[in-house]
Design an enzyme around this catalytic site. Structure first.
Site, PDB file in Angstrom:
ATOM      1  N   ARG A 104      43.467  40.655  35.851  1.00 16.18           N
ATOM      2  CA  ARG A 104      42.679  41.377  36.674  1.00 16.18           C
ATOM      3  C   ARG A 104      43.781  41.664  37.971  1.00 16.18           C
ATOM      4  NH1 ARG A 104      37.535  37.724  38.810  1.00 16.18           N
ATOM      5  NH2 ARG A 104      37.645  39.013  40.388  1.00 16.18           N
ATOM      6  N   ARG A 145      25.639  39.405  47.766  1.00 17.01           N
ATOM      7  CA  ARG A 145      26.813  39.239  48.489  1.00 17.01           C
ATOM      8  C   ARG A 145      26.706  39.759  50.008  1.00 17.01           C
ATOM      9  NH1 ARG A 145      30.784  38.791  44.068  1.00 17.01           N
ATOM     10  NH2 ARG A 145      32.776  38.265  44.989  1.00 17.01           N
ATOM     11  N   LYS A 176      33.373  29.662  41.020  1.00 15.02           N
ATOM     12  CA  LYS A 176      31.973  29.930  40.776  1.00 15.02           C
ATOM     13  C   LYS A 176      31.711  30.029  39.357  1.00 15.02           C
ATOM     14  CE  LYS A 176      31.487  33.352  43.633  1.00 15.02           C
ATOM     15  NZ  LYS A 176      32.767  33.465  44.307  1.00 15.02           N
ATOM     16  N   ARG A 201      39.531  41.090  50.224  1.00 15.40           N
ATOM     17  CA  ARG A 201      38.349  40.366  49.539  1.00 15.40           C
ATOM     18  C   ARG A 201      37.631  39.232  50.554  1.00 15.40           C
ATOM     19  NH1 ARG A 201      40.629  39.401  43.920  1.00 15.40           N
ATOM     20  NH2 ARG A 201      38.906  38.261  43.492  1.00 15.40           N
ATOM     21  N   ARG A 233      45.598  32.960  39.337  1.00 11.31           N
ATOM     22  CA  ARG A 233      44.788  33.225  38.056  1.00 11.31           C
ATOM     23  C   ARG A 233      45.396  34.823  37.838  1.00 11.31           C
ATOM     24  NH1 ARG A 233      38.448  33.619  39.790  1.00 11.31           N
ATOM     25  NH2 ARG A 233      38.945  35.965  40.549  1.00 11.31           N
TER      26      ARG A 233
HETATM   27  P1  ADP Z   1      35.439  36.994  43.165  1.00 12.03           P
HETATM   28  O1  ADP Z   1      34.501  36.004  43.214  1.00 12.03           O
HETATM   29  O2  ADP Z   1      36.859  36.483  42.365  1.00 12.03           O
HETATM   30  O3  ADP Z   1      35.673  38.142  44.002  1.00 12.03           O
HETATM   31  P2  ADP Z   1      33.892  38.526  41.236  1.00 12.03           P
HETATM   32  O4  ADP Z   1      34.268  38.547  39.811  1.00 12.03           O
HETATM   33  O5  ADP Z   1      32.673  37.784  41.424  1.00 12.03           O
HETATM   34  O6  ADP Z   1      35.302  37.935  41.763  1.00 12.03           O
HETATM   35  O7  ADP Z   1      33.815  40.134  41.873  1.00 12.03           O
HETATM   36  C1  ADP Z   1      34.821  41.040  41.565  1.00 12.03           C
HETATM   37  C2  ADP Z   1      34.471  42.268  42.209  1.00 12.03           C
HETATM   38  O8  ADP Z   1      33.262  42.875  41.828  1.00 12.03           O
HETATM   39  C3  ADP Z   1      34.351  42.057  43.861  1.00 12.03           C
HETATM   40  O9  ADP Z   1      35.409  41.970  44.565  1.00 12.03           O
HETATM   41  C4  ADP Z   1      33.599  43.248  44.212  1.00 12.03           C
HETATM   42  O10 ADP Z   1      34.342  44.414  44.364  1.00 12.03           O
HETATM   43  C5  ADP Z   1      32.531  43.456  43.021  1.00 12.03           C
HETATM   44  N1  ADP Z   1      31.335  42.793  43.014  1.00 12.03           N
HETATM   45  C6  ADP Z   1      30.913  41.666  42.370  1.00 12.03           C
HETATM   46  N2  ADP Z   1      29.653  41.183  42.644  1.00 12.03           N
HETATM   47  C7  ADP Z   1      29.417  42.116  43.712  1.00 12.03           C
HETATM   48  C8  ADP Z   1      28.080  42.329  44.572  1.00 12.03           C
HETATM   49  N3  ADP Z   1      27.087  41.501  44.563  1.00 12.03           N
HETATM   50  N4  ADP Z   1      28.138  43.509  45.589  1.00 12.03           N
HETATM   51  C9  ADP Z   1      29.113  44.285  45.631  1.00 12.03           C
HETATM   52  N5  ADP Z   1      30.171  43.989  44.771  1.00 12.03           N
HETATM   53  C10 ADP Z   1      30.287  43.084  43.937  1.00 12.03           C
END
Ligand code: ADP
Length: 191
Positions: free
Chosen positions: A134, A89, A14, A146, A128
């Protein structure tokens, strides 16, 4: 405003693709994951709160996440629209987003899902994790968590927007350019 949700499991690409869409359509990229990482990097109260959940591979609570997203949008009244990456989400976030945009006489125009299978995702995220710094990418247990949160809470967001006839799927396997072109082909007719 034109608002597009770029959707898909963790590691589906994404962030990479959002950058391409921003260039082509002149929209603003909002990644809730990036916003949380910025706050964590600065040890703000919001960042410390988010860290409790992110380090376990869980979702940050809705009241924190929704408020943060709305603030970010409100800070950019000049924007032509947004590419939302990592938000919504779950269903509560989706309903909040619809209400928030509709109060601005706007809406979600489309949700586009990048389709990538689970084993490929685990491989990509572990890879990654070697360079991204991370922590949530370097532990297979956190990655699996996740993915299960994605299946249990996030995948239904696709159905939610599908009922509004706004959800589209694109294969997330192949070269970055090929996937970008697939996204352009989906989005162009909608604009
Ligand atoms: P990825 O798509 O690799 O999981 P992101 O950078 O989108 O990574 O998100 C990292 C973390 O941030 C998620 O695992 C979650 O804990 C938190 N997070 C991100 N967006 C949301 C959201 N919309 N609601 C709740 N937690 C979120």
């Amino acid at each position: 405003m034109v608002n597009i949700i770029l959707f898909g499991p963790p590691g589906s690409g994404k962030g990479t693709q959002a950058t391409r869409l921003v260039e082509k359509y002149g929209l603003m990229h909002i990644s809730t994951g990036d916003l949380f990482r910025y706050e964590m990097g600065n040890d703000t109260p919001l960042g410390l709160k988010a860290k409790e959940y992110i380090s376990k591979g869980e979702l940050v609570p809705d009241e924190v996440t929704i408020g943060m997203l709305e603030n970010k949008v409100n800070m950019h009244p000049e924007a032509k629209g947004f590419i939302l990456d990592g938000f919504p989400r779950n269903i509560v976030q989706s309903e909040a987003l619809d209400r928030f945009l509709s109060a601005k006489s706007s809406q979600v125009n489309a949700l586009i899902a990048l389709e990538v299978d689970e084993e490929e995702i685990v491989k990509r995220l572990l890879h990654r994790g070697k360079t991204s710094g991370r922590k949530d990418d370097s532990d297979e247990g956190i990655i699996r968590n996740r993915i299960s949160v994605y299946k249990e809470e996030t995948a239904v967001v696709f159905d939610y927007y599908s009922k509004q006839d706004k959800a589209y799927q694109v294969s997330g396997i192949g070269s970055i350019d090929d996937i970008t072109n697939r996204l352009f082909n989906q989005i162009d007719p909608l604009l």
